[in-house]
Design a protein around this motif. Structure first.
Motif, PDB file in Angstrom:
ATOM      1  N   UNK A 263       0.797  -1.218   0.000  1.00 35.79           N
ATOM      2  CA  UNK A 263       0.000   0.000   0.000  1.00 35.79           C
ATOM      3  C   UNK A 263       0.834   1.276   0.000  1.00 35.79           C
ATOM      4  N   UNK A 264       2.149   1.139  -0.051  1.00 38.54           N
ATOM      5  CA  UNK A 264       2.999   2.336  -0.112  1.00 38.54           C
ATOM      6  C   UNK A 264       2.629   3.149  -1.342  1.00 38.54           C
ATOM      7  N   UNK A 265       2.745   4.462  -1.246  1.00 37.16           N
ATOM      8  CA  UNK A 265       2.292   5.295  -2.352  1.00 37.16           C
ATOM      9  C   UNK A 265       3.225   6.480  -2.575  1.00 37.16           C
ATOM     10  N   UNK A 266       2.991   7.167  -3.687  1.00 38.45           N
ATOM     11  CA  UNK A 266       3.748   8.372  -3.993  1.00 38.45           C
ATOM     12  C   UNK A 266       3.472   9.473  -2.971  1.00 38.45           C
ATOM     13  N   UNK A 267       2.312   9.418  -2.337  1.00 45.64           N
ATOM     14  CA  UNK A 267       1.984  10.391  -1.288  1.00 45.64           C
ATOM     15  C   UNK A 267       2.923  10.203  -0.104  1.00 45.64           C
ATOM     16  N   UNK A 268       3.153   8.953   0.282  1.00 44.50           N
ATOM     17  CA  UNK A 268       4.086   8.676   1.366  1.00 44.50           C
ATOM     18  C   UNK A 268       5.494   9.122   0.984  1.00 44.50           C
ATOM     19  N   UNK A 269       5.910   8.809  -0.242  1.00 47.21           N
ATOM     20  CA  UNK A 269       7.255   9.164  -0.679  1.00 47.21           C
ATOM     21  C   UNK A 269       7.455  10.676  -0.693  1.00 47.21           C
ATOM     22  N   UNK A 270       6.446  11.402  -1.122  1.00 42.93           N
ATOM     23  CA  UNK A 270       6.561  12.865  -1.171  1.00 42.93           C
ATOM     24  C   UNK A 270       6.738  13.466   0.208  1.00 42.93           C
ATOM     25  N   UNK A 271       6.341  12.732   1.230  1.00 41.65           N
ATOM     26  CA  UNK A 271       6.426  13.197   2.615  1.00 41.65           C
ATOM     27  C   UNK A 271       7.661  12.621   3.308  1.00 41.65           C
ATOM     28  N   UNK A 272       8.661  12.263   2.523  1.00 36.60           N
ATOM     29  CA  UNK A 272       9.840  11.576   3.053  1.00 36.60           C
ATOM     30  C   UNK A 272      11.104  12.191   2.446  1.00 36.60           C
ATOM     31  N   UNK A 273      12.188  12.323   3.229  1.00 32.60           N
ATOM     32  CA  UNK A 273      13.441  12.853   2.665  1.00 32.60           C
ATOM     33  C   UNK A 273      13.969  12.059   1.474  1.00 32.60           C
ATOM     34  N   UNK A 274      13.619  10.782   1.395  1.00 31.46           N
ATOM     35  CA  UNK A 274      14.038   9.959   0.271  1.00 31.46           C
ATOM     36  C   UNK A 274      13.542  10.513  -1.065  1.00 31.46           C
ATOM     37  N   UNK A 275      12.485  11.315  -1.029  1.00 33.84           N
ATOM     38  CA  UNK A 275      11.937  11.873  -2.270  1.00 33.84           C
ATOM     39  C   UNK A 275      12.959  12.705  -3.026  1.00 33.84           C
TER      40      UNK A 275
ATOM     41  N   UNK B 285      11.964  18.822   5.168  1.00 35.38           N
ATOM     42  CA  UNK B 285      11.736  18.979   3.733  1.00 35.38           C
ATOM     43  C   UNK B 285      11.995  20.419   3.286  1.00 35.38           C
ATOM     44  N   UNK B 286      11.611  21.373   4.109  1.00 39.52           N
ATOM     45  CA  UNK B 286      11.838  22.781   3.786  1.00 39.52           C
ATOM     46  C   UNK B 286      13.334  23.073   3.678  1.00 39.52           C
ATOM     47  N   UNK B 287      14.113  22.600   4.637  1.00 40.31           N
ATOM     48  CA  UNK B 287      15.543  22.890   4.624  1.00 40.31           C
ATOM     49  C   UNK B 287      16.279  22.105   3.541  1.00 40.31           C
ATOM     50  N   UNK B 288      15.806  20.910   3.229  1.00 42.31           N
ATOM     51  CA  UNK B 288      16.399  20.172   2.121  1.00 42.31           C
ATOM     52  C   UNK B 288      16.105  20.877   0.791  1.00 42.31           C
ATOM     53  N   UNK B 289      14.949  21.499   0.673  1.00 47.60           N
ATOM     54  CA  UNK B 289      14.656  22.289  -0.530  1.00 47.60           C
ATOM     55  C   UNK B 289      15.687  23.405  -0.691  1.00 47.60           C
ATOM     56  N   UNK B 290      16.047  24.039   0.412  1.00 50.76           N
ATOM     57  CA  UNK B 290      17.049  25.107   0.369  1.00 50.76           C
ATOM     58  C   UNK B 290      18.389  24.546  -0.093  1.00 50.76           C
ATOM     59  N   UNK B 291      18.805  23.429   0.505  1.00 51.59           N
ATOM     60  CA  UNK B 291      20.105  22.831   0.164  1.00 51.59           C
ATOM     61  C   UNK B 291      20.155  22.437  -1.300  1.00 51.59           C
ATOM     62  N   UNK B 292      19.181  21.670  -1.747  1.00 50.29           N
ATOM     63  CA  UNK B 292      19.235  21.157  -3.111  1.00 50.29           C
ATOM     64  C   UNK B 292      18.953  22.250  -4.141  1.00 50.29           C
ATOM     65  N   UNK B 293      18.240  23.282  -3.731  1.00 54.45           N
ATOM     66  CA  UNK B 293      18.060  24.423  -4.627  1.00 54.45           C
ATOM     67  C   UNK B 293      19.379  25.099  -4.932  1.00 54.45           C
ATOM     68  N   UNK B 294      20.272  25.130  -3.961  1.00 54.47           N
ATOM     69  CA  UNK B 294      21.576  25.760  -4.158  1.00 54.47           C
ATOM     70  C   UNK B 294      22.580  24.798  -4.797  1.00 54.47           C
ATOM     71  N   UNK B 295      22.394  23.529  -4.580  1.00 55.78           N
ATOM     72  CA  UNK B 295      23.286  22.533  -5.183  1.00 55.78           C
ATOM     73  C   UNK B 295      23.070  22.452  -6.689  1.00 55.78           C
ATOM     74  N   UNK B 296      21.832  22.518  -7.120  1.00 57.82           N
ATOM     75  CA  UNK B 296      21.553  22.524  -8.550  1.00 57.82           C
ATOM     76  C   UNK B 296      21.225  21.164  -9.125  1.00 57.82           C
TER      77      UNK B 296
END
Length: 285
Positions: free
Chosen positions: A13-25, A55-66
């Motif tokens: 039953x794992x789903x893309x919704x679960x993945x989107x809510x996970x750092x693994x995404x 997730x918010x802070x990872x967005x910052x990191x990966x936004x700068x990493x490119x």
């Protein structure tokens, strides 16, 4: 009710919704395995605290990493990194710690061409599980030269960089490192990536966070109360009886009962529609 059939349904039953809510995404944003490996190392390191903030802070990191974490790390210069990540903060860790993490990545690539191959240099295939491998891996990373970031050979006392690399030797559950290993080692199944094929999934130890700690007790997978390495191994031993070759298979599913589905062991209305209610000490009570 039998435990395995219910966990198998939960796994299915794992789903893309679960993945989107996970750092693994963040790994799944990249197509190349070389980028996924680096993205996972960074994402796992910061996977502590409130998931929305993670997730918010990872967005910052990966936004700068490119667009290519691998290329970014290969070309990483600490002086530029300290400018790029100035002011960054994730709970205990700041921009300096992040730059030290990126420098550790670069050092592993320079020595072994990949984090996976670097880990293999620490891997004890004959051991019962990854305990000795993880002890050696974390010790090797902490022994690297971080003077380009910190200005001194030893890691300064005001840095929380060592928090990224706890060791089973100290009794820590090593949740984030075990999680990263799960992402890299378990066979690709739409969630985990299966990038490190020379490490056996049978050797993995489950990442124990607050959700796994609580739900594993509800399911009778452990009788321990403290979320430490002994608990992680005890839960893994219980799961190994269900699947000796892939004992941490159900980790993502069980964890997201808490992260995404809101299980806290207190809301009995949630228990009524919980997929593990029939085998859970709370839901069955």
């Amino acid at each position: 009710m039998q435990l395995k059939p219910i966990l198998e349904k939960l796994y299915a039953a794992r789903s893309s919704v679960h993945l989107a809510n996970d750092p693994l995404s963040f790994c799944h944003r990249y197509q190349r395995s070389e980028d996924q490996e680096i993205a996972g190392f960074i994402a796992a390191a910061f996977a502590y605290g409130n998931v929305k903030i993670i997730l918010k802070n990872l967005e910052i990191i990966f936004g700068r990493i490119g667009s290519s974490p691998r290329a970014f790390v290969e070309e990483f210069e600490p002086a530029r990194g300290l400018e790029l990540f100035a002011g960054f903060k994730h709970r205990f860790n700041d921009g300096r710690d992040l730059c030290a993490l990126l420098l550790a990545c670069r050092s592993m690539l320079e020595e072994a061409d990949s984090i996976g191959d670097y880990f293999l240099g620490c891997y004890d295939a004959a051991a019962d599980d990854i305990t000795p491998s993880l002890i050696e891996f974390t010790a090797a990373i902490l022994a690297m030269d971080y003077s380009p970031v910190f200005g001194c050979r030893t890691i300064p006392g005001d840095s929380y960089f060592p928090f990224f690399f706890p060791s089973p030797a100290s009794g820590s559950a090593c949740k984030r490192l075990c999680m990263y290993l799960r992402w890299m080692v378990r066979p690709a199944d739409g969630i985990d990536l299966g990038l490190w094929r020379n490490v056996s999934p049978a050797k993995l130890v489950i990442p124990v966070d607050a959700h796994i700690q609580r739900i594993s007790r509800f399911l009778g997978l452990t009788g321990r109360r403290q979320a430490d390495w002994r608990m992680a191994r005890e839960i893994t031993a219980s799961l190994r009886k269900l699947d000796p070759l892939d004992p941490v298979k159900y980790d993502f599913s069980l964890c997201h009962l808490g992260i995404s589905e809101g299980c806290d062991g207190k809301d009995r209305l949630r228990c009524l529609k919980c997929p593990i209610a029939g085998i859970c000490s709370v839901g069955a009570a």
